[in-house]
Enzyme design. Structure first.
Site, PDB file in Angstrom:
ATOM      1  N   ASP B 389       0.811  -1.210   0.000  1.00  0.00           N
ATOM      2  CA  ASP B 389       0.000   0.000   0.000  1.00  0.00           C
ATOM      3  C   ASP B 389       0.847   1.264   0.000  1.00  0.00           C
ATOM      4  OD1 ASP B 389       0.949  -0.438   2.481  1.00  0.00           O
ATOM      5  OD2 ASP B 389      -0.975  -0.387   3.518  1.00  0.00           O
ATOM      6  N   ASP B 470       6.879  -4.890  13.520  1.00  0.00           N
ATOM      7  CA  ASP B 470       7.551  -3.583  13.569  1.00  0.00           C
ATOM      8  C   ASP B 470       7.683  -3.080  15.001  1.00  0.00           C
ATOM      9  OD1 ASP B 470       4.767  -3.488  13.356  1.00  0.00           O
ATOM     10  OD2 ASP B 470       4.807  -1.367  12.860  1.00  0.00           O
TER      11      ASP B 470
END
Lengths: 468, 659
Positions: B389, B470
């Site tokens: 994205d 992350d």
């Protein structure tokens, strides 16, 4: 009456022989002429146009791939063998026309070329051109072993072999892949169900019976029989390498994998830490031994770890390598010391003036407490063994293994040897329960192939048990 | 022999005469003739034997050869061929469409192609596109036209569908509340009689050909506001056209062959499948001079958002210095359409069996993808990690090519990222400027192989730990005080609205106004000053020349920063210790930058732009740069608002998305 009898006999016999002669002719016509390459050409000798056909097919193929800018190189063992004999001459006369077709006309069914996967883009155009030139081609794909360790990545299939057939000759193009550990790998050739088994006499292929591992070759451009081709710079050593190139994939063993599933991997911090140390120690050891030219393999626990879980066993404390005693070099100890691995202890002896070599074992102290053990293996007629010595008592032990040969494999991003007959090797050492992880291990009693081998005479202790 | 004869057999008798004949011959004939004859007989016999042997031998050899050649090279796996459905020459499809409050389904020739009866899901208008020649489903979408803006997306989608395709519509629950006139008119133009009058909780089904006939429509009006219309079931027949009519006639090239394959399978990608003037699928951007990242593998991490992937790959393949051969797209799951997109662009894609759930699934997908990347490119020292994205800046590779040597040489670096968390339209100015930050922004970043192989891979969170990869990478145990290099103006743009931790509101608030570089070939300045020690010198120089702002004013006000350009200003906020971000969070909130957690700091210092001036914020006394504070200045303290229960929960979850 007598005459009639005799004539009958003769006529009968002549008839039989005639029938056989006819049968023979029929047989040659219908069976052997189909197999134009092999038997027929041998029978007819080399006066036919066969030789030229081979040369022409190779020339056409080289034209095809150069028009698509695909850098292939020659790895055909037969031709490289011939080339190797005249290598100096070939190197010096790059452009001169050659008087006779000496190499590419040699009788054979295939000419084998290699292609590095990353040097071309898998263009479909190549095959279209090939078809236009009259080639029939076959592509053999299979699972990508580089992704095989990750069971959850779906089987991406990659091309492993191509075969281009024209008239009675075929080109076998082997695709080489670069893998972690800085080496080249080619896959096995396995036909899928729907494939034409008679496309070429597959059994005569020199590559593809097994997967293989090779060093990245240095190449040179030469002119052979008026054709410019790239060949390995040293054909002889390439052929040597080829004869011992068989590669094993640790993931090949379903058993190994299921063991891994059954006993999930330990990923605690100290395990991670130990594995990291073991890996760097192994990298150092491999570098040192390779520089010395000493052939070695993964042994004991390290081999079990490779076979069972494709990794270092979490609770082992050392890295184990095996070396045949005939490959022993006196430089080993200084070389390791130079590499920062001091000798920890040395058991057994190598050359002792009046005695035979016996039970040699070297231990080097790696960083952070990880030990590198090198066991030396002794070959007998029907088995191979290595020895162990208990320092405090001087007792000797003998570990017996069935005979084995060596194969390449990949382990912690290194190309290393393991016994090809790994299961027998592991079972000899660890028994049928090798799948079950064990945290405590006594090297004197746990192995299933251990034999008590007497005691070193006390007066020899100073020589045979050296602890640093 | 003679004595022993129970039967009056003729044979022995005959034999006897033979024998006699021979005897006679032996005794009476001439020796030469005799010899010739025996010789001939012997010779014939030998020939016979030799021949038999030869035949048997060759036979066996040939047989073995055949056997072996097959055996050796047989694949052990039996390829069970899936019996193909006989290609039906049927020209008519039976279509069934059902619309109701709690369930919708569509069946084509008896095969259910859509079925949705999940609660609290799938509200709105479901659209299915069928190929008019084969009847295959080419696209499936649901537009929640109960909510705002979804009707615009639907119009966009319907406009992209090629003429001639078969469209099937059905409403689940409610689909009219935010269905504006524009959308209604589009539906009307497709031939719907009912669409203009669709209202609250109506049930509706419609089957028609784009730009052609209508195959059927059914509608049930809702009798009252509180109730739904009766379920409707539409059964109709659709006439198929020939394959030639359904395809475009592009010139026969390798590219167009890929295009053809793609366009006959999926819909909703607009002009890439346009017959007249299709948009290119090969971009050939200018190569970069001295490209240091040409051989760096690029891993694109993708899920099942094929339209996003399409947009992402277009921008990636248009970036200068891109090397398509190094790109691998990793798809999380066996989704066909993302793979079709990957193949359209001629790239290589790998599908990944989904394991675990939600965040852990993403995390496992990341791990598998990174491991695979370094396995496939064993020579690589780095890997570029992208997500599906993201838009990629035209100078993305140029930016990396100029900075990647730092990652190789400076041990104190953790990554290079193309994303500046604080780089909004109003806070980023200088495309040639880079920072060092203690947080890992992700969203287009470079990973060092040694970091991955030696540190991250062995202890990557296992599937049962439901961690964000992350977040895990940002933990001090992993980061170990190392920093990332980021640009002032981001080289990637996060356009994803649908996502695991993402929604339209969140995207609008935190991502939409992010600045994105569109200038090609930006020459980065002072790349060398990004090294560990050089950067400190640089910061001290900056602070030395910076003008201290008036601390009596409200830092949230625009007037806090003078109306100048190109100057350097500094302000001091209160920060009691390293982890005290109370004032910073309030400041970030009023500056409309990322405030969900702390990003973009370097030793208690933040760097951004305000009104085209470089604007430095120093946390006192925790920051080592506090010494630069004039003694007369009191650091600003901003109090957090009283916590409202519930209001905090949304951003806390949402914070996970920004990677």
């Amino acid at each position: 009456m007598q005459k009639i009898n005799k004539n009958v006999v003769l006529a009968l016999l002549s008839l039989t022989s005639l029938v056989f002669l006819l049968f023979q002719l029929y047989y040659y016509k219908f069976y052997l002429s189909q197999k134009s390459g092999a038997i027929f050409s041998k029978v007819r000798g080399s006066q036919s146009g066969q030789d030229n056909t081979r040369w022409h097919v190779v020339k056409k193929f080289l034209g095809l791939i150069s028009s698509h800018n695909i850098p292939v190189y020659l790895i055909d063992p037969l031709i490289l063998g011939l080339v190797d004999k005249d290598i100096e001459q070939i190197r010096s006369s790059l452009d001169g026309p050659s008087p006779e077709c000496k190499y590419f006309c040699a009788p054979r069914d295939f000419t084998t070329f290699a292609l590095l996967d990353k040097t071309w883009k898998h263009e479909v155009g190549l095959f279209r051109t090939a078809e236009k030139m009259g080639f029939q081609w076959l592509k053999i794909i299979n699972k990508d072993p580089r992704l095989d360790g990750m069971d959850d990545l779906s089987g991406v299939e990659i091309p492993l072999h191509y075969i281009f057939k024209l008239a009675s000759h075929a080109i076998h193009l082997v695709v080489f892949y670069e893998r972690s550990g800085n080496y080249l790998w080619h896959g096995p050739l396995r036909l899928k169900q729907h494939m034409d088994r008679k496309f070429v006499p597959f059994r005569k292929l020199r590559f593809g019976h097994y997967p293989g591992a090779y060093e990245k070759p240095e190449l040179q451009l030469v002119s052979i029989d008026d054709l410019n081709v790239r060949i390995p710079k040293n054909p002889y050593s390439f052929l040597e390498e080829m004869s011992q190139s068989r590669f094993l994939e640790c993931r090949e063993f379903n058993i190994a994998y299921s063991a891994f599933q059954l006993y999930p991997d330990d990923a605690s911090l100290d395990v991670v830490d130990f594995r990291k140390k073991a890996k760097s120690l192994l990298h150092l050891a491999v570098l040192t031994l390779n520089n010395l030219g000493v052939k070695f393999w993964l042994s004991s626990g390290t081999c079990l770890g490779w076979y069972r879980q494709c990794n270092v066993i979490p609770h082992s404390k050392d890295v184990d390598l095996g070396v045949f005693i005939k490959d022993y070099k006196a430089d080993i100890i200084p070389a390791f010391q130079k590499a920062g691995l001091p000798l920890k202890h040395k058991f057994g002896m190598y050359i002792f003036v009046f005695q035979v070599e016996d039970s040699l074992e070297l231990s080097f102290q790696g960083e952070d407490g990880v030990k590198l053990d090198i066991f030396f293996f002794y070959e007998e007629d029907d088995h191979i063994w290595n020895g162990g010595t208990q320092a405090k008592s001087g007792r000797k032990f003998k570990y017996l293994f069935p005979k084995f040969t060596l194969c390449w494999t990949e382990f912690v991003e290194l190309k290393v040897h393991v016994p090809c007959e790994t299961l027998q090797y592991v079972e000899a050492n660890y028994g049928p329960d090798w799948k079950v992880p064990v945290k405590t291990w006594d090297w004197k009693s746990s192995p299933s192939n251990v034999q008590y081998n007497g005691v070193w005479p006390v007066d020899e202790w100073d020589d045979v048990i050296q602890i640093y | 022999m003679d004595e022993w004869k129970p039967n009056p057999a003729i044979k022995p008798h005959k034999k006897r005469s033979w024998y006699l004949a021979w005897k006679y011959k032996l005794m009476n004939q001439r020796a030469l003739r005799k010899l010739c004859q025996t010789g001939a007989v012997l010779f014939l016999l030998v020939t016979v034997i030799v021949n038999i042997k030869l035949i048997l031998d060759t036979r066996r050899a040939a047989y073995e050869e055949e056997e072996e050649s097959a055996q050796d090279y047989d694949d052990e796996l039996l390829n069970v061929e899936v019996p193909r459905h006989p290609v039906s020459n049927k020209k008519v499809l039976d279509v069934e469409v059902y619309s109701s409050r709690s369930k919708v389904y569509v069946a084509v020739d008896g095969t259910t192609v859509l079925e949705d009866e999940a609660r609290e899901q799938g509200r709105g208008i479901h659209v299915i596109v069928l190929n008019q020649a084969t009847g295959h489903v080419m696209a499936k979408r649901v537009f929640d036209t109960y909510s705002p803006h979804e009707d615009e997306a639907m119009v966009l989608f319907l406009n992209m569908v090629a003429r001639g395709r078969i469209l099937i519509f059905t409403i689940k629950d409610e689909g009219s509340f935010h269905l504006k006139d524009t959308a209604k008119n589009v539906l009307k133009s497709l031939g719907s009689q009912v669409a203009p009058f669709l209202s609250w909780r109506d049930m509706w089904t419609f089957v028609g050909k784009k730009g052609g006939e209508v195959y059927g429509e059914k509608h049930a009006k809702s009798p009252a506001l509180s109730t739904w219309g009766d379920p409707v079931l539409l059964k109709t027949e659709v006439h198929l056209t020939s394959v030639e009519d359904a395809e475009c006639h592009w010139p026969d090239t390798e590219l167009n062959r890929r295009r053809k394959r793609f366009c006959s399978k999926v819909e909703g990608y607009g002009s890439v499948c346009s017959c007249k003037d299709p948009t290119p699928i090969e971009f050939n951007p200018d190569p970069l001079k001295d490209n240091k990242v040409f051989d760096v593998p690029v891993a694109v991490i993708a899920g099942n958002r094929p339209n996003y992937l399409y947009r992402m790959l277009r921008s990636l393949l248009s970036a200068q210095g891109v090397n398509p051969q190094m790109i691998t797209v990793f798809i999380d799951g066996y989704y066909e359409e993302p793979m079709d997109v990957v193949e359209l662009f001629g790239l290589s894609g790998i599908q990944h069996t989904p394991i675990s759930i939600k965040n852990a699934r993403v995390s496992q997908h990341y791990k598998a993808s990174l491991t695979a990347t370094f396995n496939l490119f064993p020579d690589a020292k780095f890997a570029v990690v992208l997500e599906e994205d993201l838009d990629i800046s035209v100078d993305f590779f140029s930016f990396l090519s100029q900075s990647i040597h730092l990652l190789e040489e400076d041990e104190s670096l953790y990554c290079i990222s193309a994303w500046n968390d604080q780089g909004y339209e109003h806070t980023a100015e200088d495309p040639s400027l880079l920072y060092r930050v203690e947080t890992m922004p992700g969203l287009g970043w470079v990973l060092r192989k040694s970091l991955y192989k030696d540190e991250l891979e062995p202890k990557w969170p296992t599937p049962e730990k439901l961690w964000d990869w992350d977040m895990w990478m940002r933990m001090p145990e992993q980061r170990k005080g190392r920093e990332c290099i980021i640009p002032d103006i981001s080289r990637s743009y996060h356009f994803g609205i649908v996502g695991l931790n993402m929604n339209g509101y969140f995207h609008e608030a935190y991502f939409k106004k992010h600045k994105f570089n569109t200038v090609p070939n930006v020459q980065l300045k002072n790349v060398e000053s990004l090294r560990k020690d050089a950067y400190e010198t640089e910061i001290h120089r900056l602070l030395g020349e910076a003008e201290v702002l008036d601390h009596s004013k409200n830092p949230c006000e625009d007037s806090f920063v003078p109306d100048t350009e190109g100057k350097v200003y500094v302000m001091f906020i209160r920060m009691e210790q390293e982890a005290d971000f109370t004032t910073w969070t309030q400041l970030a909130k009023c500056l409309h930058i990322w405030d969900l957690d702390v990003r973009g700091n370097h030793k208690g210092l933040w760097r951004l732009f305000r009104k085209k001036n470089h604007f430095l914020v120093v946390g006192v006394p925790a920051s080592p740069y506090s010494s630069k504070k004039p003694s007369s200045v009191t650091p600003i303290y901003m109090e957090p608002p009283a916590k409202e229960e519930g209001a905090v929960a949304v951003p806390a979850v949402a914070a996970a998305e920004q990677t």
